[in-house]
Design a protein around this motif. Structure first.
Motif, PDB file in Angstrom:
ATOM      1  N   PRO A   1       4.301 -20.264  81.046  1.00 23.68           N
ATOM      2  CA  PRO A   1       3.412 -21.108  80.869  1.00 23.68           C
ATOM      3  C   PRO A   1       3.109 -21.404  79.504  1.00 23.68           C
TER       4      PRO A   1
ATOM      5  N   SER B   1      -0.223 -23.702  78.560  1.00 24.21           N
ATOM      6  CA  SER B   1      -1.481 -23.196  79.271  1.00 24.21           C
ATOM      7  C   SER B   1      -1.868 -21.765  79.021  1.00 24.21           C
ATOM      8  N   SER B   2      -1.025 -21.011  78.529  1.00 27.48           N
ATOM      9  CA  SER B   2      -1.376 -19.650  78.107  1.00 27.48           C
ATOM     10  C   SER B   2      -1.859 -19.516  76.690  1.00 27.48           C
TER      11      SER B   2
ATOM     12  N   THR C   1      -0.856 -29.503  73.247  1.00 28.63           N
ATOM     13  CA  THR C   1      -1.923 -28.789  74.006  1.00 28.63           C
ATOM     14  C   THR C   1      -3.308 -29.086  73.964  1.00 28.63           C
TER      15      THR C   1
ATOM     16  N   PRO D   1      -5.101 -23.624  75.504  1.00 30.53           N
ATOM     17  CA  PRO D   1      -6.560 -23.576  76.321  1.00 30.53           C
ATOM     18  C   PRO D   1      -7.575 -22.910  75.933  1.00 30.53           C
TER      19      PRO D   1
END
Length: 294
Positions: free
Chosen positions: A146, A149-150, A234, A238
């Protein structure tokens, strides 16, 4: 009027328009930015003078601190890899053949794309659910990573995207440097039966020293200002793991309308870039003096 004064008049007339434009476009906005950073001000009002309050607030702001760390980390990810890859491509494509010319054009073509197109391409590649890389890994029986999202992989996504986008100019700079190396040096090395590695380390690398310094300094200054990839790929996530300083400034200025605070962050970034660039120049100058001494 003296003869010396007459000689100066054409020179002043020649450089005067440039100096005027330079002051209007760079110096006055820079001074206005410093003035703005000393005020608590939004887009709707005149604000009030706050002195160094914005700067004190920056030092205590954990979000700014995290964005600064992210910026330094992604710069350290990008600049060494970009320099090595660009040098490798330049060495491989430094040939007067049609195939090499076509490949040079292909590798440089990404540099003419906008950041929007670049991030859109890499979203299609890095998306774990329907992205190209995810599909390839699933077909091989692996779990897709990911990247977007990581927290541990988001900066790598920015680095990979930026290296692919920025590889063209450093490659051309190294190619230009390689073409300035005298051919008789390589002929002498061939007569001495020097290995390729020794020829590279003893002839090519020293000849490319100034070009390497230029590439590293330009790319360091550019990556410390990284913005579009972080915003579009992004969105700083996150949890702020890929928020850069320029994205932080954008969020503060146009999301919270705190123009003075955002300008203080901009002045801090300017000082950091100036300090890093001067430090690199000083260190490389000292290294060059050491080489001449030997």
């Amino acid at each position: 009027m003296s003869q010396a004064a007459r000689r100066r008049d054409p020179g002043l007339a020649f450089v005067g328009p440039f100096l005027l434009v330079y002051c209007l476009v760079l110096i006055l906005p820079m001074l206005h930015g410093i003035w703005l950073s000393l005020h608590v001000i939004d887009i709707w009002g005149d604000g009030r003078f706050a002195g160094l309050a914005n700067y004190s607030r920056l030092f205590a702001d954990p979000v700014f601190g995290q964005s600064l760390v992210n910026t330094f980390i992604v710069t350290l990810m990008i600049v060494p890899l970009l320099t090595v890859i660009a040098l490798g491509l330049a060495l491989a494509l430094n040939r007067a053949t049609r195939g090499a010319a076509i490949l040079r054009g292909i590798f440089f073509s990404s540099a003419v794309l906008s950041v929007t197109i670049v991030t859109l391409i890499w979203r299609f590649i890095l998306a774990p659910d329907a992205g190209l890389l995810g599909e390839v890994w699933q077909s091989a029986g692996w779990e897709p990573l990911p990247f977007l999202s990581s927290p541990g992989l988001a900066l790598w996504a920015l680095a990979i995207t930026t290296i692919w986008w920025s590889i063209g100019l450093p490659m051309l700079l190294f190619l230009a440097g390689l073409q300035q190396v005298p051919a008789d040096l390589y002929e002498a090395a061939a007569l001495d039966k020097a290995s390729r590695w020794r020829t590279f380390t003893q002839i090519t690398l020293p000849a490319l020293r100034r070009t390497t310094i230029l590439v590293v300094m330009l790319q360091t200054a550019a990556q410390l200002q990284l913005f579009g990839q972080s915003q579009l790929l992004t969105a700083g996530g996150p949890s702020g793991a890929s928020r850069t300083v320029v994205l932080f400034m954008n969020e503060v200025a146009f999301g919270r309308w705190e123009l003075g605070y955002a300008q203080a962050a901009a002045e801090m970034l300017f000082l950091i870039i100036l300090g890093v660039t001067l430090t690199q120049y000083w260190l490389t100058g000292r290294a060059g003096e050491g080489d001449h001494g030997r």
